[in-house]
Motif scaffolding. Structure first.
Motif, PDB file in Angstrom:
ATOM      1  N   MET A   1       0.830  -1.200   0.000  1.00  0.00           N
ATOM      2  CA  MET A   1       0.000   0.000   0.000  1.00  0.00           C
ATOM      3  C   MET A   1       0.872   1.260   0.000  1.00  0.00           C
ATOM      4  N   LEU A   2       0.506   2.205  -0.835  1.00  0.00           N
ATOM      5  CA  LEU A   2       1.207   3.490  -0.881  1.00  0.00           C
ATOM      6  C   LEU A   2       0.394   4.510  -0.098  1.00  0.00           C
ATOM      7  N   LYS A   3       1.081   5.172   0.818  1.00  0.00           N
ATOM      8  CA  LYS A   3       0.393   6.150   1.658  1.00  0.00           C
ATOM      9  C   LYS A   3       1.069   7.498   1.515  1.00  0.00           C
ATOM     10  N   LEU A   4       0.280   8.537   1.312  1.00  0.00           N
ATOM     11  CA  LEU A   4       0.811   9.894   1.290  1.00  0.00           C
ATOM     12  C   LEU A   4       0.263  10.611   2.511  1.00  0.00           C
ATOM     13  N   GLU A   5       1.159  11.206   3.278  1.00  0.00           N
ATOM     14  CA  GLU A   5       0.723  11.898   4.497  1.00  0.00           C
ATOM     15  C   GLU A   5       1.081  13.362   4.425  1.00  0.00           C
ATOM     16  N   ASN A   6       0.081  14.195   4.459  1.00  0.00           N
ATOM     17  CA  ASN A   6       0.267  15.651   4.553  1.00  0.00           C
ATOM     18  C   ASN A   6       1.224  16.211   3.501  1.00  0.00           C
ATOM     19  N   ILE A   7       1.054  15.771   2.277  1.00  0.00           N
ATOM     20  CA  ILE A   7       1.931  16.275   1.217  1.00  0.00           C
ATOM     21  C   ILE A   7       1.547  17.715   0.863  1.00  0.00           C
ATOM     22  N   THR A   8       2.543  18.582   0.934  1.00  0.00           N
ATOM     23  CA  THR A   8       2.337  19.983   0.577  1.00  0.00           C
ATOM     24  C   THR A   8       3.373  20.381  -0.455  1.00  0.00           C
ATOM     25  N   LYS A   9       2.923  21.109  -1.465  1.00  0.00           N
ATOM     26  CA  LYS A   9       3.861  21.574  -2.485  1.00  0.00           C
ATOM     27  C   LYS A   9       3.400  22.924  -2.988  1.00  0.00           C
ATOM     28  N   SER A  10       4.311  23.870  -3.005  1.00  0.00           N
ATOM     29  CA  SER A  10       3.956  25.164  -3.582  1.00  0.00           C
ATOM     30  C   SER A  10       5.057  25.634  -4.509  1.00  0.00           C
ATOM     31  N   PHE A  11       4.659  26.421  -5.489  1.00  0.00           N
ATOM     32  CA  PHE A  11       5.616  27.026  -6.414  1.00  0.00           C
ATOM     33  C   PHE A  11       5.562  28.528  -6.246  1.00  0.00           C
ATOM     34  N   GLU A  12       6.681  29.108  -5.873  1.00  0.00           N
ATOM     35  CA  GLU A  12       6.783  30.559  -5.739  1.00  0.00           C
ATOM     36  C   GLU A  12       5.589  31.151  -5.010  1.00  0.00           C
ATOM     37  N   GLY A  13       5.291  30.566  -3.865  1.00  0.00           N
ATOM     38  CA  GLY A  13       4.255  31.135  -3.013  1.00  0.00           C
ATOM     39  C   GLY A  13       2.849  30.659  -3.327  1.00  0.00           C
ATOM     40  N   THR A  14       2.647  30.010  -4.479  1.00  0.00           N
ATOM     41  CA  THR A  14       1.323  29.498  -4.785  1.00  0.00           C
ATOM     42  C   THR A  14       1.245  28.039  -4.328  1.00  0.00           C
ATOM     43  N   THR A  15       0.342  27.778  -3.400  1.00  0.00           N
ATOM     44  CA  THR A  15       0.218  26.413  -2.909  1.00  0.00           C
ATOM     45  C   THR A  15      -0.589  25.587  -3.900  1.00  0.00           C
ATOM     46  N   ILE A  16      -0.006  24.495  -4.335  1.00  0.00           N
ATOM     47  CA  ILE A  16      -0.675  23.635  -5.295  1.00  0.00           C
ATOM     48  C   ILE A  16      -1.317  22.453  -4.571  1.00  0.00           C
ATOM     49  N   LEU A  17      -0.519  21.832  -3.704  1.00  0.00           N
ATOM     50  CA  LEU A  17      -1.026  20.714  -2.908  1.00  0.00           C
ATOM     51  C   LEU A  17      -0.955  21.140  -1.451  1.00  0.00           C
ATOM     52  N   ASN A  18      -2.074  20.987  -0.739  1.00  0.00           N
ATOM     53  CA  ASN A  18      -2.096  21.423   0.639  1.00  0.00           C
ATOM     54  C   ASN A  18      -2.484  20.265   1.540  1.00  0.00           C
ATOM     55  N   ASN A  19      -1.515  19.751   2.295  1.00  0.00           N
ATOM     56  CA  ASN A  19      -1.769  18.670   3.253  1.00  0.00           C
ATOM     57  C   ASN A  19      -2.600  17.552   2.656  1.00  0.00           C
ATOM     58  N   LEU A  20      -2.130  17.025   1.577  1.00  0.00           N
ATOM     59  CA  LEU A  20      -2.866  15.973   0.889  1.00  0.00           C
ATOM     60  C   LEU A  20      -2.594  14.619   1.552  1.00  0.00           C
ATOM     61  N   ASN A  21      -3.655  13.922   1.849  1.00  0.00           N
ATOM     62  CA  ASN A  21      -3.534  12.569   2.392  1.00  0.00           C
ATOM     63  C   ASN A  21      -4.183  11.593   1.428  1.00  0.00           C
ATOM     64  N   LEU A  22      -3.553  10.454   1.273  1.00  0.00           N
ATOM     65  CA  LEU A  22      -4.019   9.533   0.240  1.00  0.00           C
ATOM     66  C   LEU A  22      -3.515   8.132   0.545  1.00  0.00           C
ATOM     67  N   GLU A  23      -4.359   7.159   0.258  1.00  0.00           N
ATOM     68  CA  GLU A  23      -3.917   5.769   0.359  1.00  0.00           C
ATOM     69  C   GLU A  23      -4.276   5.051  -0.925  1.00  0.00           C
ATOM     70  N   VAL A  24      -3.304   4.390  -1.500  1.00  0.00           N
ATOM     71  CA  VAL A  24      -3.573   3.594  -2.696  1.00  0.00           C
ATOM     72  C   VAL A  24      -3.264   2.140  -2.357  1.00  0.00           C
ATOM     73  N   LYS A  25      -4.271   1.281  -2.535  1.00  0.00           N
ATOM     74  CA  LYS A  25      -4.064  -0.126  -2.193  1.00  0.00           C
ATOM     75  C   LYS A  25      -3.202  -0.789  -3.270  1.00  0.00           C
ATOM     76  N   ASP A  26      -2.491  -1.823  -2.844  1.00  0.00           N
ATOM     77  CA  ASP A  26      -1.702  -2.592  -3.795  1.00  0.00           C
ATOM     78  C   ASP A  26      -2.599  -3.110  -4.906  1.00  0.00           C
TER      79      ASP A  26
END
Lengths: 212, 216
Positions: A1-26
């Motif tokens: 299982m792939l788990k993403l916890e609180n992924i945040t990504k911004s480019f030059e001050g613009t937040t694209i992903l904000n605390n993204l949580n996700l689970e993908v089953k095998d």
């Protein structure tokens, strides 16, 4: 299982992903849908290690995963790019066998035999010695898939797999993705086509643009 | 005809010198040009600045001046003395100069490789040098070949500048014969030999371009 916890990504001050949580089953297929600019591709690029997330964790089967780690011995994540990014100066066979030779240090015989198997699976055997410019869009896409699969990734990501193809090929791609499920691979498909997404998805993730 | 046969040996021995300068400059400058162009686009700023400065100096001053400086100037530097044989001095100056030109050509070539090629290589796990060697350089060669060809033909003729430090190349051999025998025939012959040399270059370049036309 792939788990993403609180992924945040911004480019030059613009937040694209904000605390993204996700689970993908095998062995599941996750479709990521949403309008342009919502961060679908950014999410995929973070998972593929092409962008480094500002914060958050990736966890694969309980183990932390750093997709951007270039020294990692095995390739966990494979990518099929929107415009495929095949290597134009190499034949179809060389496109597929290059990375196993260079990265996994397989000898030429092993890598080419494995590449030929993959090409046969994807109905590309008769194109093995052609160059990318000689192929149709659908064939290029299957070469891109074969090239990614040659590294035996656990997760395969697709960026807009239907956008560069004729509408008539949409169902063929869907069948192909569903077919690959049998090999036990986890697939993440970014698409702006909700119908396509629903057709293939076990899980659906809708991303929305973040309003400031 | 008799006269031509008489002076031909000296012209041909001059041609050998011309070819030696030509050959070694190419063999050294092409790979160095690739490295320097990578340094130019390095993210490590001091390196990139240093390389830019070097390219600016090499392209911004006459090759003739550089030759004179390497041969007559370097031995007379205040703190360190670098003494070159004539031939070594010529090669040193030519390699430095042509590397700078090739580096700029390669920089353009590298710039023409799409980001997608680098990303495609990266997600497959290829490291920087594998990507450069297997993916980028083969494609860059195809892109830069016409511009490199221009420089190669220039080099055939630029090699005549070595006369200034007293090296016996083709042009010098013709000059000597011409002033000794008070006739223009040797110089005409020199012209013909240069034409033949560039003809061969053009022909080789065309074969190379054809070789690279297997993909688009």
């Amino acid at each position: 299982m792939l788990k993403l916890e609180n992924i945040t990504k911004s480019f030059e001050g613009t937040t694209i992903l904000n605390n993204l949580n996700l689970e993908v089953k095998d062995n599941a297929i996750l479709s990521v849908v949403g309008p342009s600019g919502a961060g679908k591709t950014t999410l995929l690029r973070c998972i593929a290690g092409l962008e480094k997330a500002d914060s958050g964790k990736f966890i694969l089967n309980g183990e932390p995963l750093d997709p951007a780690d270039e020294s990692a011995k095995e390739r966990i994540v494979g990518v099929v790019f929107q415009d495929f990014n095949l290597f134009p100066h190499l034949t179809v066979l060389q496109n597929v066998s290059l990375a196993p030779e260079m990265v996994l240090k397989q000898d030429k015989k092993t890598s080419e035999a494995a590449a030929k198997d993959l090409l046969a699976q994807l109905e590309l055997s008769s194109q093995a010695n052609q160059y990318p410019f000689e192929l149709s869009g659908g064939q290029k896409q299957r070469v891109a898939i074969a090239r990614a699969l040659a590294m035996q990734p656990k997760i395969l990501c697709y960026d807009e797999p239907t956008s560069a193809l004729d509408p008539s090929l949409r169902d063929a791609v869907a069948d192909l993705i569903l077919d690959l499920k049998k090999t036990g691979i986890t697939q993440i498909v970014v698409t702006h086509d909700p119908e396509f997404a629903k057709k293939i998805a076990d899980q659906l993730l809708e991303v929305k643009p973040i309003n400031k | 005809m008799h006269y031509i046969l008489e002076i031909l040996p000296s012209l041909l021995s001059g041609t050998v010198m011309t070819l030696k300068v030509f050959f070694w400059t190419l063999v050294c400058s092409l790979p160095l040009g690739v490295l320097v162009s990578l340094g130019r686009s390095s993210r490590f700023k001091p390196l990139s600045w240093l390389v830019s400065f070097y390219i600016w100096v090499m392209r911004g001053t006459p090759l003739l001046l550089q030759l004179i400086f390497v041969f007559y100037g370097l031995p007379n530097m205040p703190f360190f003395h670098i003494v070159f044989e004539r031939y070594d001095a010529a090669l040193f100056a030519f390699i430095l100069n042509y590397t700078a030109y090739f580096a700029e050509i390669f920089r353009g070539g590298f710039g023409a490789i799409s980001k997608g090629q680098f990303e495609g290589a990266k997600v497959l796990g290829l490291n920087y040098w594998q990507t450069i060697r297997k993916i980028v350089v083969p494609q860059v060669l195809k892109i830069v070949l016409p511009s490199i060809g221009n420089e190669v033909i220039n080099l055939v003729k630029d090699s005549s500048l070595v006369y200034v430090i007293g090296l016996g190349d083709l042009l010098r051999a013709g000059n000597i014969a011409s002033s000794r025998d008070v006739t223009l025939v040797p110089l005409l012959l020199v012209g013909v030999i240069y034409l033949l040399l560039t003809l061969v270059c053009t022909w080789v370049l065309r074969i190379l371009e054809k070789h690279f036309s297997y993909y688009r």
